[in-house]
Enzyme design. Sequence first.
Site, PDB file in Angstrom:
ATOM      1  N   ASP A  28       0.829  -1.209   0.000  1.00 18.72           N
ATOM      2  CA  ASP A  28       0.000   0.000   0.000  1.00 18.72           C
ATOM      3  C   ASP A  28       0.864   1.261   0.000  1.00 18.72           C
ATOM      4  O   ASP A  28       2.005   1.244   0.455  1.00 18.72           O
ATOM      5  CB  ASP A  28      -0.911  -0.022   1.234  1.00 18.72           C
ATOM      6  CG  ASP A  28      -2.073   0.953   1.101  1.00 18.72           C
ATOM      7  OD1 ASP A  28      -2.356   1.410  -0.028  1.00 18.72           O
ATOM      8  OD2 ASP A  28      -2.694   1.265   2.136  1.00 18.72           O
ATOM      9  N   ARG A  41      -0.761   9.470  -9.541  1.00 18.25           N
ATOM     10  CA  ARG A  41      -0.924   8.189  -8.834  1.00 18.25           C
ATOM     11  C   ARG A  41      -0.389   7.043  -9.684  1.00 18.25           C
ATOM     12  O   ARG A  41       0.215   6.109  -9.165  1.00 18.25           O
ATOM     13  CB  ARG A  41      -2.407   7.947  -8.511  1.00 18.25           C
ATOM     14  CG  ARG A  41      -2.976   8.900  -7.453  1.00 18.25           C
ATOM     15  CD  ARG A  41      -4.427   8.544  -7.140  1.00 18.25           C
ATOM     16  NE  ARG A  41      -4.543   7.171  -6.657  1.00 18.25           N
ATOM     17  CZ  ARG A  41      -4.311   6.807  -5.388  1.00 18.25           C
ATOM     18  NH1 ARG A  41      -3.985   7.700  -4.485  1.00 18.25           N
ATOM     19  NH2 ARG A  41      -4.430   5.555  -5.028  1.00 18.25           N
ATOM     20  N   SER A  73      -7.389  -5.317  -5.254  1.00 19.60           N
ATOM     21  CA  SER A  73      -8.474  -5.930  -4.488  1.00 19.60           C
ATOM     22  C   SER A  73      -9.784  -5.859  -5.278  1.00 19.60           C
ATOM     23  O   SER A  73      -9.924  -5.070  -6.222  1.00 19.60           O
ATOM     24  CB  SER A  73      -8.656  -5.207  -3.146  1.00 19.60           C
ATOM     25  OG  SER A  73      -9.293  -3.953  -3.343  1.00 19.60           O
ATOM     26  N   ASN A  76     -10.900  -2.423  -5.425  1.00 19.29           N
ATOM     27  CA  ASN A  76     -10.142  -1.426  -6.193  1.00 19.29           C
ATOM     28  C   ASN A  76     -10.802  -1.073  -7.536  1.00 19.29           C
ATOM     29  O   ASN A  76     -10.442  -0.075  -8.163  1.00 19.29           O
ATOM     30  CB  ASN A  76      -8.690  -1.881  -6.421  1.00 19.29           C
ATOM     31  CG  ASN A  76      -7.828  -1.832  -5.163  1.00 19.29           C
ATOM     32  OD1 ASN A  76      -6.914  -2.635  -4.991  1.00 19.29           O
ATOM     33  ND2 ASN A  76      -8.099  -0.877  -4.271  1.00 19.29           N
TER      34      ASN A  76
HETATM   35  C1  IPE Z   1      -5.368  -2.674  -0.133  1.00 20.60           C
HETATM   36  O1  IPE Z   1      -5.065  -1.336  -0.299  1.00 20.60           O
HETATM   37  C2  IPE Z   1      -5.323  -3.384  -1.451  1.00 20.60           C
HETATM   38  C3  IPE Z   1      -4.016  -3.490  -2.074  1.00 20.60           C
HETATM   39  C4  IPE Z   1      -2.868  -3.118  -1.560  1.00 20.60           C
HETATM   40  C5  IPE Z   1      -4.012  -4.147  -3.339  1.00 20.60           C
HETATM   41  P1  IPE Z   1      -6.199  -0.230  -0.439  1.00 20.60           P
HETATM   42  O2  IPE Z   1      -5.485   1.071  -0.588  1.00 20.60           O
HETATM   43  O3  IPE Z   1      -7.130  -0.598  -1.525  1.00 20.60           O
HETATM   44  O4  IPE Z   1      -6.937  -0.349   0.952  1.00 20.60           O
HETATM   45  P2  IPE Z   1      -7.824   0.698   1.746  1.00 20.60           P
HETATM   46  O5  IPE Z   1      -8.810   1.285   0.770  1.00 20.60           O
HETATM   47  O6  IPE Z   1      -6.901   1.743   2.274  1.00 20.60           O
HETATM   48  O7  IPE Z   1      -8.449  -0.091   2.835  1.00 20.60           O
HETATM   49  C1  IPE Z   2      -1.531   0.385  -3.290  1.00 16.13           C
HETATM   50  O1  IPE Z   2      -1.345   1.762  -3.325  1.00 16.13           O
HETATM   51  C2  IPE Z   2      -1.799  -0.197  -4.658  1.00 16.13           C
HETATM   52  C3  IPE Z   2      -3.203  -0.595  -4.867  1.00 16.13           C
HETATM   53  C4  IPE Z   2      -4.130  -0.623  -3.968  1.00 16.13           C
HETATM   54  C5  IPE Z   2      -3.553  -1.008  -6.202  1.00 16.13           C
HETATM   55  P1  IPE Z   2      -2.562   2.771  -3.246  1.00 16.13           P
HETATM   56  O2  IPE Z   2      -2.941   3.150  -4.638  1.00 16.13           O
HETATM   57  O3  IPE Z   2      -3.667   2.273  -2.430  1.00 16.13           O
HETATM   58  O4  IPE Z   2      -1.852   4.013  -2.543  1.00 16.13           O
HETATM   59  P2  IPE Z   2      -2.491   4.994  -1.490  1.00 16.13           P
HETATM   60  O5  IPE Z   2      -3.015   4.154  -0.367  1.00 16.13           O
HETATM   61  O6  IPE Z   2      -3.572   5.735  -2.196  1.00 16.13           O
HETATM   62  O7  IPE Z   2      -1.354   5.852  -1.074  1.00 16.13           O
HETATM   63 MG    MG Z   3      -4.098   2.441  -0.450  1.00 15.15          MG
END
Ligand code: IPE
Ligand code: IPE
Ligand code: MG
Length: 260
Positions: A28, A41, A73, A76
């Site tokens: 994450d 992003r 996920s 996502n």
């Molecule tokens: C969890 O991260 C899923 C992955 C790392 C693939 P998210 O960024 O989606 O989780 P939340 O929304 O903070 O719970």
């Molecule tokens: C994790 O990074 C990757 C995925 C969930 C696909 P994030 O995209 O969730 O990064 P933050 O949490 O927004 O920083």
């Molecule tokens: Mg995240």
Amino acid sequence: MIAEPAPTLTDLNGHRPRVPRHVAIIMDGNGRWAEQRGLSRNAGHRAGTENIRNIIRTFGERGVEVLTLYAFSTENWTRPRREVNALMRLIGRVINREVKELHRNGVRLVHIGDLQPLEPEIRKKVEQAIALTKDNDRMTVAVAFNYGSRAEIIGAVKRLMADGVPPERVDEQLFSSYLYTAGLPDPDLVIRTAGEVRLSNFLLWQSSYAELYATSTFWPDFDTAEVDRALAAYARRDRRFGGVSDDGGQDAGHAAGNGR
Ligand code: IPE
Ligand code: IPE
Ligand code: MG
């Protein structure tokens, strides 16, 4: 200031393995990593994938047998279309870039989750990588892409019912064999980067006795030193599995979970 104890690979009796067999990572913080740098992003996601090779190699060198990486996920999909598309393209690119070397290094790739909603071209790439590496036995890397633990559990229940399994035959072992992770050991250590301390629908059944480790480091910055910090923290944990401590305590012989 008290110095961090050095990682120990065996316990006081010298027999308990102190290296987790299965490590699962919630990768994450790509978005926040990019935001801090004034990047998009998607640039953060690209940076995140560049980290994967080193992390697989490092855990392999430390003796970890199974590494599960949470990459996308089931929730996502609710992100903006542009970001979802970029993540879909990225998995294809990572496979193109990494699969040969992983294969050369004896890594078996498996997938957990549902590949059906992916574009056929990307699905095919994933399936080909799985087929190519299926007989490798030095390390297993499980890619959790379009993975959700609740969907996995519901899917298992549906297939048990479709198979006409009588209720009295349903036990933990049989149920586990209906999950995406069938055949893999349960994770011993779940790592989450980027500061949040939650599971976000990751391996809910399988992590029932996993040690949880969270770091504020964003995924693209999670490096070898971070791996060793996580493994050192794991090595210091006292896993009791509902029993009592077996690190020299006189009660060890009475512990229900003794010997696990
Ligand atoms: C969890 O991260 C899923 C992955 C790392 C693939 P998210 O960024 O989606 O989780 P939340 O929304 O903070 O719970
Ligand atoms: C994790 O990074 C990757 C995925 C969930 C696909 P994030 O995209 O969730 O990064 P933050 O949490 O927004 O920083
Ligand atoms: Mg995240």
